[in-house]
Write an enzyme that holds these catalytic residues in place. Sequence first.
Site, PDB file in Angstrom:
ATOM      1  N   ASP A 195       0.830  -1.296  -0.247  1.00  0.00           N
ATOM      2  CA  ASP A 195       0.277  -0.030   0.071  1.00  0.00           C
ATOM      3  C   ASP A 195       0.763   1.274   0.027  1.00  0.00           C
ATOM      4  O   ASP A 195       2.126   1.244   0.125  1.00  0.00           O
ATOM      5  CB  ASP A 195      -0.763  -0.135   1.288  1.00  0.00           C
ATOM      6  CG  ASP A 195      -2.179   0.850   0.850  1.00  0.00           C
ATOM      7  OD1 ASP A 195      -2.051   1.753   0.148  1.00  0.00           O
ATOM      8  OD2 ASP A 195      -3.104   0.645   1.715  1.00  0.00           O
ATOM      9  N   GLU A 199     -10.068   7.312   4.436  1.00  0.00           N
ATOM     10  CA  GLU A 199      -8.726   6.563   5.229  1.00  0.00           C
ATOM     11  C   GLU A 199      -8.370   7.532   6.198  1.00  0.00           C
ATOM     12  O   GLU A 199      -7.958   8.645   5.778  1.00  0.00           O
ATOM     13  CB  GLU A 199      -8.053   6.074   4.553  1.00  0.00           C
ATOM     14  CG  GLU A 199      -7.259   6.808   3.581  1.00  0.00           C
ATOM     15  CD  GLU A 199      -6.093   5.857   2.829  1.00  0.00           C
ATOM     16  OE1 GLU A 199      -5.326   5.386   3.298  1.00  0.00           O
ATOM     17  OE2 GLU A 199      -5.906   6.258   1.711  1.00  0.00           O
TER      18      GLU A 199
HETATM   19  C1  BGC Z   1      -5.089   3.133   0.471  1.00  0.00           C
HETATM   20  C2  BGC Z   1      -5.327   2.111  -0.585  1.00  0.00           C
HETATM   21  C3  BGC Z   1      -5.118   2.824  -2.023  1.00  0.00           C
HETATM   22  C4  BGC Z   1      -3.865   3.357  -2.026  1.00  0.00           C
HETATM   23  C5  BGC Z   1      -3.550   4.273  -3.464  1.00  0.00           C
HETATM   24  C6  BGC Z   1      -3.808   3.738   0.079  1.00  0.00           C
HETATM   25  O1  BGC Z   1      -3.664   5.035   0.989  1.00  0.00           O
HETATM   26  O2  BGC Z   1      -5.079   2.564   1.798  1.00  0.00           O
HETATM   27  O3  BGC Z   1      -6.486   1.612  -0.196  1.00  0.00           O
HETATM   28  O4  BGC Z   1      -5.444   1.541  -2.724  1.00  0.00           O
HETATM   29  O5  BGC Z   1      -3.775   4.325  -1.034  1.00  0.00           O
HETATM   30  O6  BGC Z   1      -4.319   5.243  -3.737  1.00  0.00           O
HETATM   31  C1  BGC Z   2      -3.690   8.013  -0.511  1.00  0.00           C
HETATM   32  C2  BGC Z   2      -3.478   8.572  -2.066  1.00  0.00           C
HETATM   33  C3  BGC Z   2      -3.525  10.028  -1.895  1.00  0.00           C
HETATM   34  C4  BGC Z   2      -2.670  10.616  -1.040  1.00  0.00           C
HETATM   35  C5  BGC Z   2      -2.622  12.201  -0.943  1.00  0.00           C
HETATM   36  C6  BGC Z   2      -2.565   8.883   0.292  1.00  0.00           C
HETATM   37  O1  BGC Z   2      -2.447   8.208   1.278  1.00  0.00           O
HETATM   38  O2  BGC Z   2      -3.772   6.664  -0.637  1.00  0.00           O
HETATM   39  O3  BGC Z   2      -4.727   8.041  -2.639  1.00  0.00           O
HETATM   40  O4  BGC Z   2      -3.424  10.386  -3.326  1.00  0.00           O
HETATM   41  O5  BGC Z   2      -2.615  10.072   0.060  1.00  0.00           O
HETATM   42  O6  BGC Z   2      -1.314  12.740  -0.352  1.00  0.00           O
END
Ligand code: BGC
Ligand code: BGC
Length: 689
Positions: free
Chosen positions: A336, A536
């Site tokens: 991830d 998240e």
């Molecule tokens: C998330 C994932 C996601 C990835 C890419 C991560 O922060 O936990 O679910 O696929 O970012 O955006």
């Molecule tokens: C997420 C990404 C997002 C990024 C933004 C990451 O944790 O997974 O999808 O674009 O944070 O900084």
Amino acid sequence: MAAILKPALRRALISLALLTCCGSAAGAATGQPDPERTPQHPVAASTVAWPAIVSPVPRDPKIEARIVDLLSKLTLEQKIAQMIQPEIRYVTPDDVRKYRLGSILNGGGVYPGGQKHASVSQWVALADQYYDASMDTSGGAPAIPVIWGTDAVHGANDVFGATLFPHNVGLGAAHDPGLIQRIGEVTGREVAATGLDWTFAPTVAVVRDPRWGRSYEGYSERPDIARAYAGRMVQGLQGIAGTPSFLDADHVVATAKHYIGDGGTEHGIDRGNNVSSERELLAIHGQGYVSALESGVQTVMASYNSWQGIKLHGHRHLLTDVLKGRMGFDGVIVSDWDGIDEVQGCSKDRCAAAINAGIDMLMVPDQWLPFLHNTVAQVGDGDIPLSRIDDAVTRILRLKLRAGLFEKGRPSSRPLSNRAAEVGASEHRAVAREAVRKSLVLLKNDKCLLPLSAHGSILVAGDSADDIGKQTGGWSLTWQGTENTKADFPGSTTVFEGIRAAVTAAGGTATLSVDGSFQSRPDAAIVVFGESPYAEWYGDLKSLAYRGPSEKGAEVAMARPPPEVNALADTPPSSAAPRAGEANRAGVPPDLALLRRLRQAGIPVVAVFVTGRVRLVQPEIDAADAFAVAWLPGTEGEGVADVLFRKPSGEVNFPITGRLSYSWPAGDPGSNTKPLFPYGYGLEGCSRQ
Ligand code: BGC
Ligand code: BGC
């Protein structure tokens, strides 16, 4: 502090401490040997019967021979470059050409040229640029197509104009695996139209504590729905293994995520610790993976969380012994976003432990270049065996060959790409509308209020009634779902717009009045209210008590320290958790006041709750005559009106078939209250008039 720690948490902390200090002696030292709760890492032996799964995607000798040939042509640096997945803001097509990088992604809320309204052709043009770079053999290295991954988690949600489906929490209530497969097919087509190859979906988390900010990404609190759905979603996205549809031009690679136990962390803390036994890990959190693998899912994403104190990204037993070994997974495990940084002893730019544990592709959004150099050096130093690198690259090449990337050609040359009409197509929106209809759950229906007659005058109130941002939630054009307006979702319909269409078609009137004020008294009021968008990290709650619009979702939560800091320090012990209504002591929250005011005026009141998870809303339920939960319905708000209103003829339009896939709580987790509504609950609405 120790006194208020729950026994399971204490046990996890003790075993973690002992593991760090004294290796595997943990169980004996506590005086209470509990083999299931003793960290299995690095011990490979396991007493749990993880199923041996026969993938429906058999090894193809021709593909395997091509892999061997290609691998023999790559230098060590080129092999490691195949394992790297930077983010498009931090990597150019020239970087792909020069370093021979194997993959790229766009993060949530990241689009070509940083343009939120990027067109389908802009997506395809950028995909072409990266693809061309990867196929450029002028430097002497073989052509290996780059693979582009994206988060299409409820439709192609980073693409302007796409069909956005209800988030998984709503789909769980629909109890309809066939619908899930159709949603996967539509999503696959809309992603393919942009020239991309791969979606990081489905999330198969089984959510045990709805305070988790990613609860809406999980279908259910129970494993049976995750199992029934995961495989069907994979079939929809990838096509059916063993048939010509498999990863053909209409389909994209799927990912089962986040492996494993993301929905079972203590207190629902994002990236927290899951203290389940290994048996529970399989029986609860593992069931989605079983059906995803049975459907031939080609990638699995590792989870940020820990299991029994050890981060999954470094968990050799679960990644390699269980998933690749016992369960026979021969695809790619992708890390991830900066997930390696969570592993003890690692940083964003180096992590031998993750590769050695079994991660094949590294999502290193910005630190990819130092990561490349560090990893080459670590292989040279013997910290990572070359055989592990070869295995990882073998899996990545297998994925690309199975996905037909060598034959599909430039993104712009593929049958669906650049077909702007695919994105947000009316047939796709019809599937989403059906999903909205089927996901709505009716919790209360006094005096047979629902379904309403569409002939009357209807007042539509509440600040979620005409707010596409609240309705779509997180992972909708922006990462946290904030800062979205109607102009960001062309073709979408808000809940109010859907109501207005249904009512005017029958000769009635629908008036929007967010604060509920009215000039002439309506026949009924519909109050649409609920959570503000979050995703998240920012979405975790300490209590499920609902406070109304003063909750600003991600905007407020962003001011808080990261959840890990919250984790042990200031999560209240469950006995001190507020009960339903207590949060209102300071004053009646506006949504509740609105419901009460309308009812006191003698108007029949329907409450429609827009939410990513179950919340403590007993006062709001009491204040309404009927109470429906619309979850986060996405772009097709008409689906709500489809079930709230009768046909113009007075007959029932659609019976309300959604049933809770989460039990509806009366108190916070751990407060020992019986659910307000049990798992599976849901009323149908009245057939008589
Ligand atoms: C998330 C994932 C996601 C990835 C890419 C991560 O922060 O936990 O679910 O696929 O970012 O955006
Ligand atoms: C997420 C990404 C997002 C990024 C933004 C990451 O944790 O997974 O999808 O674009 O944070 O900084």
